[in-house]
Write a protein that holds these residues in place. Sequence first.
Motif, mmCIF file in Angstrom:
data_model
loop_
_atom_site.group_PDB
_atom_site.id
_atom_site.type_symbol
_atom_site.label_atom_id
_atom_site.label_comp_id
_atom_site.label_asym_id
_atom_site.label_seq_id
_atom_site.Cartn_x
_atom_site.Cartn_y
_atom_site.Cartn_z
ATOM 1 N N ILE A 119 12.931 50.877 2.724
ATOM 2 C CA ILE A 119 13.089 50.859 1.248
ATOM 3 C C ILE A 119 11.754 51.126 0.564
ATOM 4 C CG2 ILE A 119 13.648 49.375 -0.730
ATOM 5 C CD1 ILE A 119 15.674 47.966 1.215
ATOM 6 N N LEU A 120 10.695 50.512 1.107
ATOM 7 C CA LEU A 120 9.357 50.711 0.515
ATOM 8 C C LEU A 120 8.926 52.176 0.640
ATOM 9 C CD1 LEU A 120 7.546 48.728 -0.912
ATOM 10 C CD2 LEU A 120 6.326 48.339 1.230
ATOM 11 N N LEU A 122 6.297 42.922 -5.574
ATOM 12 C CA LEU A 122 6.056 43.362 -4.185
ATOM 13 C C LEU A 122 6.099 42.174 -3.230
ATOM 14 C CD1 LEU A 122 5.345 45.774 -2.362
ATOM 15 C CD2 LEU A 122 2.937 45.262 -2.760
ATOM 16 N N ALA A 176 12.419 47.575 -5.255
ATOM 17 C CA ALA A 176 11.783 48.882 -5.042
ATOM 18 C C ALA A 176 11.896 49.741 -6.298
ATOM 19 C CB ALA A 176 12.429 49.588 -3.856
ATOM 20 N N VAL A 221 19.503 43.194 1.241
ATOM 21 C CA VAL A 221 19.024 44.579 1.108
ATOM 22 C C VAL A 221 19.140 45.046 -0.350
ATOM 23 C CG1 VAL A 221 19.441 46.975 1.806
ATOM 24 C CG2 VAL A 221 19.555 45.148 3.495
ATOM 25 N N MET A 244 9.732 36.674 8.868
ATOM 26 C CA MET A 244 10.705 37.735 8.570
ATOM 27 C C MET A 244 11.279 38.288 9.879
ATOM 28 S SD MET A 244 10.165 41.193 6.343
ATOM 29 C CE MET A 244 9.092 40.455 5.143
ATOM 30 N N ALA A 277 10.714 54.171 -1.864
ATOM 31 C CA ALA A 277 10.137 53.915 -3.200
ATOM 32 C C ALA A 277 8.848 54.707 -3.382
ATOM 33 C CB ALA A 277 9.884 52.425 -3.379
ATOM 34 N N MET A 291 9.615 41.110 -2.761
ATOM 35 C CA MET A 291 10.351 42.068 -1.930
ATOM 36 C C MET A 291 10.027 41.869 -0.450
ATOM 37 S SD MET A 291 10.066 46.191 -1.954
ATOM 38 C CE MET A 291 11.004 47.151 -0.803
ATOM 39 N N LEU A 292 8.738 41.648 -0.178
ATOM 40 C CA LEU A 292 8.311 41.557 1.223
ATOM 41 C C LEU A 292 8.663 40.215 1.856
ATOM 42 C CD1 LEU A 292 4.779 43.237 1.012
ATOM 43 C CD2 LEU A 292 6.881 44.228 1.912
ATOM 44 N N PHE A 293 8.530 39.112 1.068
ATOM 45 C CA PHE A 293 8.602 37.796 1.700
ATOM 46 C C PHE A 293 9.722 36.878 1.216
ATOM 47 C CE2 PHE A 293 4.079 39.126 1.681
ATOM 48 C CZ PHE A 293 3.951 39.342 3.053
ATOM 49 N N SER A 326 14.216 47.212 7.420
ATOM 50 C CA SER A 326 14.859 47.621 6.162
ATOM 51 C C SER A 326 13.860 47.615 5.000
ATOM 52 C CB SER A 326 16.059 46.720 5.843
ATOM 53 O OG SER A 326 15.614 45.412 5.584
ATOM 54 N N THR A 327 12.982 46.610 4.975
ATOM 55 C CA THR A 327 11.971 46.542 3.912
ATOM 56 C C THR A 327 11.053 47.765 3.966
ATOM 57 O OG1 THR A 327 11.996 44.141 4.033
ATOM 58 C CG2 THR A 327 10.119 45.146 2.923
ATOM 59 N N LYS A 372 16.303 43.890 -2.314
ATOM 60 C CA LYS A 372 15.075 44.627 -1.959
ATOM 61 C C LYS A 372 15.069 45.998 -2.636
ATOM 62 C CE LYS A 372 14.214 42.357 2.409
ATOM 63 N NZ LYS A 372 13.838 42.451 3.778
#
Lengths: 379, 51
Positions: free
Chosen positions: A12-13, B20, B37, B30, A1, A16, B23-25, A8-9, B33
């Motif tokens: 966003i997490l 999850l 979320a 965006v 990644m 959330a 979303m992560l991998f 950004s992940t 993602k």
Amino acid sequence: MKKKGIISTCIILAIAIVCTVIAGTSFYNKRNFKEDIVTEGSAVTRTYKLSTYNKNLKGTIANVDIYVLEGKEPGGSILILGGTHANEPAGHMAAIVMLEQLTVEKGTVYVIPQINMSGLSHNDPLEGQPQFIHFTTKDGSVRTFHFGSRAANPIDQWPDPDIYTHKPSGQGLSGSETRNLNRCYPGQKYGTLSEQVAYAVTNMINTEKIDMEIDLHESSPEYAVNNACVAHERAMAIAAEGVLNLEMDDISMRLEPSPVTLHGLTHRELGDFTDTYALLLEVGNPSQGRFRGYTDEKLVITGEDPCYVIAQKLGLLYVDYSAGNFPLSLRVARHVAGCAAFIQAYNDSLDDDARAIIIDNVPDYHEMVETDDLGLYLR
Amino acid sequence: MTFTTIIYLAIAVMVFASVLYNMLFKETKVVDKISCAMILVCLILRIFMIK
């Protein structure tokens, strides 16, 4: 990644997680909020639990308090149900006002203001309705009460079937109606939570030989059964006299017969499966109608909605909305006056007064409407 | 807690883990993602049975 992707992940997490905590706290507080019903200084002589009439309710959210107001003399008895549909606050609040204000000279008044506690513990999704309503009492303290959902909380009762089959009639209804307490009477001892609650109420009426039952509701102003009393055929004479009593006091109320083929409702099943005189009262509630606009606590309490003013002009309503509002104080006053009038009518129907119910200290309808402040009628 | 509820929660946990992970991998956009979320928020509340 890539590094940019990681950042950004993470952002966003994090958002959330914050949203989850905010929403979760709000839902959790709503679910676990306990209303403070004041019995000190009231005529309540004892309280006990609904599980007395169905042991399966022990340990569930539905094991609510039954408030008993016993007169000095033995006599007849009445059961007042509030909060059957928790998005109809006049029923819930009228029951609370009565248990905190009434005195009983003869007979027994049973009040269950939170009969659908599961429904009070959440809101209908996508309706944007408030979680709570607040009132300032005479001494300046603020009291908070639930504004809930028509149906029981899915946490307590799920999954909904595609078709809800009412027992014992076999009537088929939409699946979500399985969580509607007022489609579950006479109830099932080992059924869903709503059916168990309904069974407990039916069993209570049979066990205590309760003479009359009044279930307090509200309905959308555009719904035909409004400002009305729905009566089981055995209760029709009492209901007719009660409606006349109300008319004499300038309170207009329709009288509707309980449909024989519509099952699961208190006015049908409690009349069929017990010896009680089963009545149900309806009053218009703009905060649950489909024409309503922005929905908040103010709308629930004042009943002021510009959309309903337009609907009134178009002749679409079954309540008099010419004042541009339909406040909760008026709606509660109608329920309180209705209960008093039907008790009077019940007493008039008796050959002798051995089973009479004599109540006193009933808040005056006109005074409640004039002051337009429900907090004055709470302890 | 009924057996049905336990199965439901197990499914919710699996879907949560899958979303999850994606979303992560997996997701690169965006917008995707953010979609993940939003699904996660509801799933967490369901797993903890908060309504």
